[in-house]
Scaffold this motif. Structure first.
Motif, short mmCIF file in Angstrom:
data_model
loop_
_atom_site.label_atom_id
_atom_site.label_comp_id
_atom_site.label_asym_id
_atom_site.label_seq_id
_atom_site.Cartn_x
_atom_site.Cartn_y
_atom_site.Cartn_z
N PRO A 1 0.61 -1.28 -0.03
CA PRO A 1 0.03 -0.04 -0.04
C PRO A 1 0.81 1.44 -0.19
CG PRO A 1 -0.77 -1.47 1.60
CD PRO A 1 0.51 -1.90 1.23
N HIS A 2 0.30 2.39 -0.38
CA HIS A 2 0.99 3.54 -0.33
C HIS A 2 0.97 4.33 0.78
CE1 HIS A 2 2.20 3.57 -4.88
NE2 HIS A 2 1.16 2.79 -4.96
N ARG A 3 1.99 4.21 1.68
CA ARG A 3 1.73 4.63 2.97
C ARG A 3 1.45 6.31 2.99
NH1 ARG A 3 1.28 0.47 5.54
NH2 ARG A 3 2.71 -1.26 5.56
N THR A 4 2.26 6.97 2.11
CA THR A 4 2.19 8.26 2.22
C THR A 4 0.74 8.74 1.60
OG1 THR A 4 2.92 8.50 -0.53
CG2 THR A 4 4.50 8.91 1.21
N ALA A 5 0.08 8.05 1.17
CA ALA A 5 -1.46 8.37 0.94
C ALA A 5 -2.21 8.18 1.94
CB ALA A 5 -1.93 7.51 -0.20
N MET A 6 -1.69 7.25 2.85
CA MET A 6 -2.60 7.05 4.03
C MET A 6 -2.17 7.87 5.15
SD MET A 6 -2.17 2.86 3.91
CE MET A 6 -1.82 2.68 5.84
N GLN A 7 -1.22 8.69 4.96
CA GLN A 7 -0.75 9.74 6.02
C GLN A 7 -1.03 11.15 5.43
OE1 GLN A 7 3.45 8.87 6.18
NE2 GLN A 7 3.21 7.25 7.63
N ASP A 8 -1.58 11.13 4.26
CA ASP A 8 -1.77 12.36 3.66
C ASP A 8 -3.23 13.06 4.23
OD1 ASP A 8 -3.36 14.51 1.98
OD2 ASP A 8 -1.94 13.64 0.13
N PRO A 9 -2.97 14.33 4.85
CA PRO A 9 -4.42 14.63 5.41
C PRO A 9 -5.55 14.93 4.59
CG PRO A 9 -2.75 16.43 5.57
CD PRO A 9 -1.92 15.14 4.78
N VAL A 10 -5.23 15.17 3.20
CA VAL A 10 -6.49 15.09 2.55
C VAL A 10 -7.31 13.76 2.29
CG1 VAL A 10 -7.20 15.47 -0.07
CG2 VAL A 10 -5.54 16.97 1.10
N PHE A 11 -6.59 12.82 2.33
CA PHE A 11 -7.24 11.34 2.05
C PHE A 11 -7.29 10.53 3.43
CE2 PHE A 11 -4.47 11.98 -1.74
CZ PHE A 11 -5.56 11.97 -2.79
N ALA A 12 -6.48 10.78 4.34
CA ALA A 12 -6.33 10.10 5.50
C ALA A 12 -8.01 9.86 6.28
CB ALA A 12 -5.53 10.62 6.59
N PRO A 13 -8.63 11.05 6.62
CA PRO A 13 -10.02 10.88 7.15
C PRO A 13 -10.93 9.97 6.40
CG PRO A 13 -9.52 13.25 6.79
CD PRO A 13 -8.37 12.48 6.06
N TYR A 14 -11.15 9.89 5.15
CA TYR A 14 -11.60 8.85 4.24
C TYR A 14 -11.21 7.53 4.21
CZ TYR A 14 -13.70 13.42 3.59
OH TYR A 14 -14.18 14.62 3.60
N VAL A 15 -9.91 7.25 4.28
CA VAL A 15 -9.21 6.09 4.17
C VAL A 15 -9.63 5.33 5.68
CG1 VAL A 15 -7.10 4.74 4.40
CG2 VAL A 15 -7.24 6.68 2.63
N ILE A 16 -9.59 6.13 6.54
CA ILE A 16 -9.96 5.67 8.01
C ILE A 16 -11.50 5.41 8.02
CG2 ILE A 16 -10.16 6.07 10.28
CD1 ILE A 16 -7.42 7.53 9.93
N ARG A 17 -12.58 6.25 7.59
CA ARG A 17 -13.88 6.17 7.57
C ARG A 17 -14.31 5.08 6.94
NH1 ARG A 17 -18.55 9.38 7.98
NH2 ARG A 17 -17.35 10.92 8.78
N TRP A 18 -13.68 4.86 5.70
CA TRP A 18 -14.22 3.72 4.76
C TRP A 18 -13.41 2.41 4.85
CZ3 TRP A 18 -15.33 8.41 1.14
CH2 TRP A 18 -16.38 9.14 1.43
N ASP A 19 -12.43 2.58 5.57
CA ASP A 19 -11.47 1.28 6.02
C ASP A 19 -10.98 0.98 4.34
OD1 ASP A 19 -10.13 -0.70 6.91
OD2 ASP A 19 -11.79 -2.14 6.60
N LEU A 20 -10.27 1.73 3.78
CA LEU A 20 -9.71 1.71 2.46
C LEU A 20 -8.29 1.34 2.45
CD1 LEU A 20 -11.39 5.05 0.96
CD2 LEU A 20 -12.14 2.66 0.90
N THR A 21 -7.85 0.80 1.13
CA THR A 21 -6.44 0.31 0.86
C THR A 21 -6.20 1.07 0.00
OG1 THR A 21 -6.76 -1.72 2.33
CG2 THR A 21 -4.84 -1.53 1.12
N PRO A 22 -5.05 2.06 -0.03
CA PRO A 22 -4.47 2.68 -1.23
C PRO A 22 -3.80 1.62 -1.86
CG PRO A 22 -4.28 4.13 0.88
CD PRO A 22 -4.51 2.75 1.23
N ASP A 23 -3.81 1.84 -3.29
CA ASP A 23 -3.08 0.83 -4.06
C ASP A 23 -2.33 1.36 -5.05
OD1 ASP A 23 -5.29 0.69 -5.79
OD2 ASP A 23 -5.66 -1.16 -5.90
N SER A 24 -2.39 2.68 -5.26
CA SER A 24 -1.66 3.31 -6.42
C SER A 24 -1.31 4.87 -5.96
CB SER A 24 -2.37 3.45 -7.63
OG SER A 24 -1.41 3.73 -8.83
N ALA A 25 -0.42 5.47 -6.75
CA ALA A 25 -0.20 7.07 -6.39
C ALA A 25 -1.38 7.74 -6.60
CB ALA A 25 0.96 7.48 -7.48
N PRO A 26 -1.62 8.98 -5.80
CA PRO A 26 -2.51 9.69 -5.96
C PRO A 26 -2.43 10.62 -7.30
CG PRO A 26 -1.40 10.29 -3.81
CD PRO A 26 -0.69 9.11 -4.61
#
Length: 102
Positions: A1-26
């Motif tokens: 998974p793309h760890r930087t996307a998981m830490q990005d303040p733009v994406f992080a709230p929704y990654v957590i809310r919907w239990d998402l796994t990033p799998d490519s670059a933003p």
């Protein structure tokens, strides 16, 4: 998974809310930031709007329930989780081959 996307303040709230796994670059567009993700076992696209006018069609897309448009799985505030077009349905593939005449 793309760890930087998981830490990005733009994406992080929704990654957590919907239990998402990033799998490519933003991806950045003039009206949104997009993140290819997995939603359970489904390929999806997280779209976080950067301009208010861009989110106006979200309710309509959700109402269409995937009929003639991408299926919307979730939406909240400034973000939408939607079906990711892949393979011969890829939006990039359509545009690169001159089939973007929707």
């Amino acid at each position: 998974p793309h760890r930087t996307a998981m830490q990005d303040p733009v994406f992080a709230p929704y990654v957590i809310r919907w239990d998402l796994t990033p799998d490519s670059a933003p991806i950045a567009t003039p009206t949104a930031r997009l993140l290819p993700v997995r939603y359970a076992d489904t390929l999806a696209m997280l779209k976080v709007f950067t301009r208010d006018e861009a989110k106006q069609g979200t309710s309509l897309l959700a109402w269409w329930k995937g009929e003639g448009a991408a299926r919307v799985y979730e939406f909240h505030d400034d973000a939408m989780l939607m079906e990711r077009a892949t393979g011969d349905r890829s939006l990039l593939e359509y545009a690169c081959n001159g089939r973007d005449d929707d």
